[in-house]
Design a protein around this motif. Structure first.
Motif, PDB file in Angstrom:
ATOM      1  N   ALA A   7       0.830  -1.212   0.000  1.00  0.00           N
ATOM      2  CA  ALA A   7       0.000   0.000   0.000  1.00  0.00           C
ATOM      3  C   ALA A   7       0.864   1.261   0.000  1.00  0.00           C
ATOM      4  O   ALA A   7       0.598   2.210  -0.741  1.00  0.00           O
ATOM      5  N   LYS A   8       1.917   1.268   0.823  1.00  0.00           N
ATOM      6  CA  LYS A   8       2.809   2.427   0.874  1.00  0.00           C
ATOM      7  C   LYS A   8       3.563   2.591  -0.444  1.00  0.00           C
ATOM      8  O   LYS A   8       3.753   3.709  -0.929  1.00  0.00           O
ATOM      9  N   ALA A  53       2.551   1.728  -3.406  1.00  0.00           N
ATOM     10  CA  ALA A  53       1.617   2.251  -4.404  1.00  0.00           C
ATOM     11  C   ALA A  53       1.370   3.743  -4.196  1.00  0.00           C
ATOM     12  O   ALA A  53       1.292   4.505  -5.169  1.00  0.00           O
ATOM     13  N   LYS A  54       1.273   4.157  -2.938  1.00  0.00           N
ATOM     14  CA  LYS A  54       1.047   5.581  -2.640  1.00  0.00           C
ATOM     15  C   LYS A  54       2.254   6.417  -3.044  1.00  0.00           C
ATOM     16  O   LYS A  54       2.110   7.534  -3.582  1.00  0.00           O
ATOM     17  N   GLU A  60       2.180   6.833  -6.813  1.00  0.00           N
ATOM     18  CA  GLU A  60       1.123   7.781  -7.188  1.00  0.00           C
ATOM     19  C   GLU A  60       1.562   9.212  -6.940  1.00  0.00           C
ATOM     20  O   GLU A  60       1.371  10.098  -7.796  1.00  0.00           O
ATOM     21  N   ASP A  61       2.145   9.462  -5.786  1.00  0.00           N
ATOM     22  CA  ASP A  61       2.583  10.819  -5.439  1.00  0.00           C
ATOM     23  C   ASP A  61       3.699  11.308  -6.361  1.00  0.00           C
ATOM     24  O   ASP A  61       3.709  12.489  -6.757  1.00  0.00           O
ATOM     25  N   ASP A 101      12.255   6.285  -2.222  1.00  0.00           N
ATOM     26  CA  ASP A 101      11.024   6.579  -2.949  1.00  0.00           C
ATOM     27  C   ASP A 101      11.243   6.491  -4.457  1.00  0.00           C
ATOM     28  O   ASP A 101      10.386   5.978  -5.194  1.00  0.00           O
TER      29      ASP A 101
END
Length: 368
Positions: free
Chosen positions: A177-178, A180-181, A184-185, A267
C-alpha cells in the motif's frame, strides 16, 4: 604520537560541549522515555529516523538535533537528559562526550548491507588506537547476521553489540500500500515520469569526505545517453549529497529530471526500471525490487586501491558491469539481472529485512 594528538584534538574541538554536558549530567535526571535523534548532516527526520519516530512518537518524548546545531548549550542538556541517543552516520560531536552508563548511544547506520569499507575497516584505520571515533556506541544495527563481523570491525565493537535485526527504512519495500502511494505521489509531482521507462542515475562520490567529494562527469555524455535511448525513456539524476557540482552539459528537461536535492533515494526506486550506480549501497535496496541494476565502474581499480570493499567486488554484482559509455547504453537496452545471484545476494546481506525491522528495533533496543 600523531594518532594520540588526533585524540586530543577531537576532545578540544568539543570541549565546550563536554563541559556543558558534565554540568547537566550532574544537575539533571535522565528521562527514561526520552529519545534524541542526532545528525549534523540531516535537516529533517528522514531515513531510519523517520521510521523509528513514527513508531515511538506516541510513547516516548522525542528530541531532535539536526543540521547545523548552533545552540550547543541546549544540545548538551538534551544529551544529558536522554535515555537514548540515536545517530545514523559519522557524528564527530558525540564521540568525546563522557556519556552516562545509563545513556544508550545507538548507531542505526544509514546504509544497508556491507559494501564500501567504513570506520576502522578502512585501510590503515584498524591501528588508529587513540581515535575516539565510533568507539562509544552501546549497540549498532545491521541488515543481516552475516555482516555482524564487518560492522564490529568498522565500529571497533564486540560482535554481541551489533544486532542483526534489520534496517527500519527497508520496511517500506514490504508494504504494498505504501509503495503504491509513493508511486502515485511521484507521478503527480513529476508527470513526465508516467508511462516511461525510468532510468535512475545514482552513483556515489569520489574523494575522502564532504569537502573534496566529486564525480568525474567526463566519463559519461548525458546528451549521447538521451540520443541513444530516445523518447521511450526518461532519466532521473540523483547525485550523492556530498557532490555539489552537477553536469556541465545542458540537460533536456523533457528527458532529464535532477532530483539530487532529495535526501532519500528509496522513494525513487519505486518507479525505477533501470538503476545506474557503482559503489553505492543503493544496490541493496534495489535488489528488493524488480529493477535492472547496472554497475558503471569506470574506475574500479583506483577505487579499490583508495577505499576498497568488505568483500570481493564480484560478490555484489548481480547485474551488468560496464566501464564505458558504449557498454552502458547497451546494458540499459539489452542487459539482464542474474536472478539466482540476486536472491543469494539478498539472503546474505539482507536476510533480517522483512518488513518488521522497525518493530524489532523498538522492542529490542528501546525495550518496547
Amino acid at each position: 604520537m600523531l594518532s594520540f594528538l588526533k585524540r586530543i584534538f577531537q576532545i578540544l574541538r568539543q570541549i565546550d560541549l563536554i563541559v556543558y554536558y558534565l554540568y547537566d549530567r550532574l544537575h539533571h535526571k535522565i528521562n527514561e522515555r526520552q529519545v534524541l535523534f542526532l545528525s549534523p548532516s540531516r535537516t529533517e527526520l528522514n531515513g531510519n529516523f523517520a521510521f523509528i519516530y513514527e513508531a515511538i512518537k506516541d510513547d516516548y518524548k522525542v528530541e531532535t538535533a539536526l543540521g547545523e546545531i548552533k545552540d550547543r548549550r541546549h544540545l548538551a542538556y538534551m544529551m544529558a537528559t536522554s535515555r537514548y541517543i540515536i545517530v545514523d552516520d559519522f557524528t564527530p560531536m558525540i564521540y568525546p562526550i563522557p556519556l552516562s552508563h545509563r545513556t544508550k548511544l545507538i548507531q542505526v547506520w544509514h546504509a544497508l548491507g556491507a559494501f564500501k569499507t567504513v570506520g576502522y575497516a578502512r585501510k590503515g584505520r584498524n591501528e588508529d588506537k587513540y581515535s575516539l571515533t565510533h568507539r562509544n556506541y552501546t549497540c549498532a544495527i545491521v541488515s543481516s547476521p552475516a555482516i555482524v563481523k564487518d560492522y564490529a570491525l568498522a565500529f571497533h565493537m564486540k560482535k554481541s553489540k551489533v544486532l542483526p535485526i534489520g534496517i527500519p527504512r527497508s520496511d517500506v519495500f514490504f508494504d504494498e500500500a505504501k509503495k503504491a502511494k509513493i508511486k502515485e505521489d511521484l507521478y503527480l509531482e513529476y508527470p513526465l515520469l508516467k508511462g516511461k521507462k525510468v532510468v535512475l542515475f545514482a552513483p556515489t562520490f569520489r574523494g575522502n569526505n564532504i569537502y573534496n567529494a566529486y564525480y568525474d562527469y567526463s566519463k559519461i555524455s548525458f546528451k549521447k545517453l538521451e540520443q541513444a535511448l530516445g523518447e521511450d525513456y526518461v532519466c532521473i539524476i540523483k547525485m550523492h549529497p556530498f557532490i555539489k557540482d552537477l553536469p556541465k552539459e545542458e540537460l533536456d528537461p523533457k528527458f532529464f529530471i535532477d532530483l539530487s536535492s532529495r535526501r532519500e533515494i528509496n522513494d525513487l526506486l519505486m518507479i525505477t526500471d533501470v538503476l545506474i550506480t557503482d559503489y553505492s549501497s543503493v544496490i541493496f535496496e534495489a535488489a528488493l525490487l524488480p529493477i535492472k541494476t547496472i554497475f558503471f565502474t569506470y574506475d574500479l581499480q583506483d577505487y579499490m586501491a583508495s577505499r576498497d570493499f568488505f568483500y570481493p567486488f564480484y560478490k555484489y554484482t548481480y547485474g551488468p558491469v560496464v566501464n564505458n559509455e558504449q557498454d552502458l547504453i547497451k546494458a540499459i537496452k539489452e542487459g539482464t539481472i542474474d536472478e539466482e545471484k540476486r536472491r543469494e545476494f539478498v539472503s546474505y546481506f539482507m536476510s533480517a529485512c522483512d518488513g518488521n525491522a522497525t518493530r524489532r528495533f523498538v522492542n529490542t533496543v528501546l525495550g518496547g
